[in-house]
Design an enzyme around this catalytic site. Structure first.
Site, PDB file in Angstrom:
ATOM      1  N   ARG A  46     118.591 -30.416  58.154  1.00  0.00           N
ATOM      2  CA  ARG A  46     118.375 -31.502  57.190  1.00  0.00           C
ATOM      3  C   ARG A  46     116.867 -31.675  57.046  1.00  0.00           C
ATOM      4  NH1 ARG A  46     115.339 -33.803  60.194  1.00  0.00           N
ATOM      5  NH2 ARG A  46     115.317 -35.466  58.681  1.00  0.00           N
ATOM      6  N   GLY A  47     116.478 -32.511  56.046  1.00  0.00           N
ATOM      7  CA  GLY A  47     115.062 -32.616  55.724  1.00  0.00           C
ATOM      8  C   GLY A  47     114.790 -31.695  54.546  1.00  0.00           C
ATOM      9  N   ASP A 236     112.535 -36.781  49.489  1.00  0.00           N
ATOM     10  CA  ASP A 236     113.458 -35.694  49.136  1.00  0.00           C
ATOM     11  C   ASP A 236     113.272 -35.264  47.692  1.00  0.00           C
ATOM     12  OD1 ASP A 236     114.742 -36.994  51.575  1.00  0.00           O
ATOM     13  OD2 ASP A 236     115.794 -35.097  51.316  1.00  0.00           O
TER      14      ASP A 236
HETATM   15  O1  MRU Z   1     119.436 -36.909  55.167  1.00  0.00           O
HETATM   16  P1  MRU Z   1     118.224 -36.189  55.692  1.00  0.00           P
HETATM   17  O2  MRU Z   1     118.076 -36.287  57.157  1.00  0.00           O
HETATM   18  O3  MRU Z   1     118.163 -34.769  55.173  1.00  0.00           O
HETATM   19  O4  MRU Z   1     117.018 -36.971  55.042  1.00  0.00           O
HETATM   20  C1  MRU Z   1     115.712 -36.530  55.293  1.00  0.00           C
HETATM   21  C2  MRU Z   1     114.684 -37.441  54.744  1.00  0.00           C
HETATM   22  O5  MRU Z   1     114.985 -38.428  54.104  1.00  0.00           O
HETATM   23  C3  MRU Z   1     113.263 -37.062  54.927  1.00  0.00           C
HETATM   24  O6  MRU Z   1     112.466 -38.204  54.942  1.00  0.00           O
HETATM   25  C4  MRU Z   1     112.857 -36.151  53.756  1.00  0.00           C
HETATM   26  O7  MRU Z   1     113.634 -34.996  53.713  1.00  0.00           O
HETATM   27  C5  MRU Z   1     111.436 -35.783  53.700  1.00  0.00           C
HETATM   28  S1  MRU Z   1     110.791 -35.137  55.179  1.00  0.00           S
HETATM   29  C6  MRU Z   1     110.410 -33.609  55.141  1.00  0.00           C
END
Ligand code: MRU
Length: 350
Positions: A46-47, A236
């Site tokens: 994720r991220g 994102d």
């Molecule tokens: O649901 P996730 O864990 O994928 O969400 C991730 C985030 O909201 C991060 O803040 C985002 O991807 C930016 S960090 C590289």
């Protein structure tokens, strides 16, 4: 190891299984692009930047899996695989960005199917390598905004685990620490999946950065009592006008920061800026399984009465008026975002 990487010895794709951290460090290995798509949906990875790189290597697996004997047929299989991978999660634009970049970069490859297979893997590797380099550039720009003695508040996980390596907002914090600045981090636990309490805390422990985990609903209280000097988050997808889609709860954090004159920065590689969307209202927001809210599955027990319903939007939009600056690999962008973000993105594309 990197969060996501190609294993050249076995021609497999591997990534750290983030669902198990911090209790267990396990590497998940993939031969099948459809399993990579499922792993993105299930948040093994994720991220936003990590998802983009995982999809890129997923496409390299699809090229390997295809039985096509000529480049034209392989290309058709790659387009189908790309469409499939794009469905894995809707909000992070890096997913589609990485897949479109590979298809674009390999469109004019001369030769046969194996030349195309090689070119797809090479471009996926380039995306992964560039991610690390870009994150370090962002970290240098962002660390200059942090002063010795600052307490910084952070939401979700934006570190090495959210990227190929190093991180976005957490990369900024890590860089400031490595520069010798005496800083402290307030880590939002980040309900419902606890990316802050599990993953950010795990990373900060390894980097030796002092921190405290706080419940998300404590952030306003810390901000209003002069205990926080800056807020740093990731994104994102950031729209052309600077509206920032990020993990649910970011908007409330930004409101509280704004009300208390605490600068609020989003750290955003240009691959996360979607100039095709005029504002954040157009960003698709993923709604995930209500069980994530109801069951506290990570703790192994249900907390709500049986039959209770829940809503579980995974992201929210922070309007540009609450964002002090957007840190990109090409420098820190300030309002007016519609002009200045476009310029920052075009440094890369021109
Ligand atoms: O649901 P996730 O864990 O994928 O969400 C991730 C985030 O909201 C991060 O803040 C985002 O991807 C930016 S960090 C590289």
């Amino acid at each position: 190891m990197r969060t996501v990487e190609w294993n050249y010895a076995t021609s497999q794709f591997q990534m750290i299984d983030q669902r198990l951290l911090p209790g267990e460090f396990k590497v998940a290995v993939f031969d099948d692009y459809q399993e990579v798509a499922q792993a993105i949906t299930d948040m093994v990875v994720r991220g936003a930047p990590a998802i983009g790189a995982a999809a890129a290597f997923g496409l390299a697996l699809a090229a390997q899996q295809s039985a096509a004997k000529d480049a034209a047929n392989l290309r058709a299989d790659l387009i189908a695989a790309s469409d499939y991978l794009k469905e894995a999660r809707p909000t992070a634009v890096n997913l589609a960005w990485a897949l479109d970049r590979i298809l674009g970069a390999t469109a004019d490859i001369q030769g046969g199917a194996d030349d195309l297979r090689e070119a797809v893997l090479a471009e996926a590797q380039k995306i992964a390598d560039e991610d690390v380099e870009i994150n370090k550039r962002m970290a240098a720009h962002g660390a200059a905004l942090i002063d010795d003695g600052d307490t910084v508040i952070h939401h979700c996980n934006t570190g090495a685990l959210a990227t190929v390596d190093w991180g976005t907002a957490l990369g900024v914090i890590r860089m400031a620490h490595e520069q010798g600045k005496n800083i402290h981090v307030l880590v939002d636990e980040t309900r419902p999946r606890l990316q802050g309490a599990r993953l950010t805390a795990w990373e900060l422990t390894q980097y030796g950065v002092p921190f405290d985990i706080i419940s998300d609903n404590a952030a306003g209280s810390f901000l209003s009592s002069d205990q926080v000097q800056k807020a740093f988050v990731g994104s994102d997808r950031t729209a052309a006008n600077g509206d920032v889609a990020n993990k649910i709860g970011t908007y409330m954090l930004a409101l509280a920061a704004h009300d208390n004159d605490v600068p609020f920065y989003a750290v955003v590689p240009t691959s996360t800026i979607d100039l095709s969307l005029a504002s954040g209202e157009m960003i698709p927001i993923e709604e995930r399984d209500p069980a994530e809210v109801l069951d506290l599955t990570l703790l192994g027990r249900q907390v709500s009465p049986k039959g209770a319903s829940a809503r579980n939007p995974a992201f929210d939009i922070t309007p540009n008026r609450l964002v002090t600056g957007i840190v990109t690999e090409n420098g820190v962008v300030y309002p007016p975002y519609t002009d200045n973000l476009r310029k920052a993105v075009n440094v890369t594309t021109s």
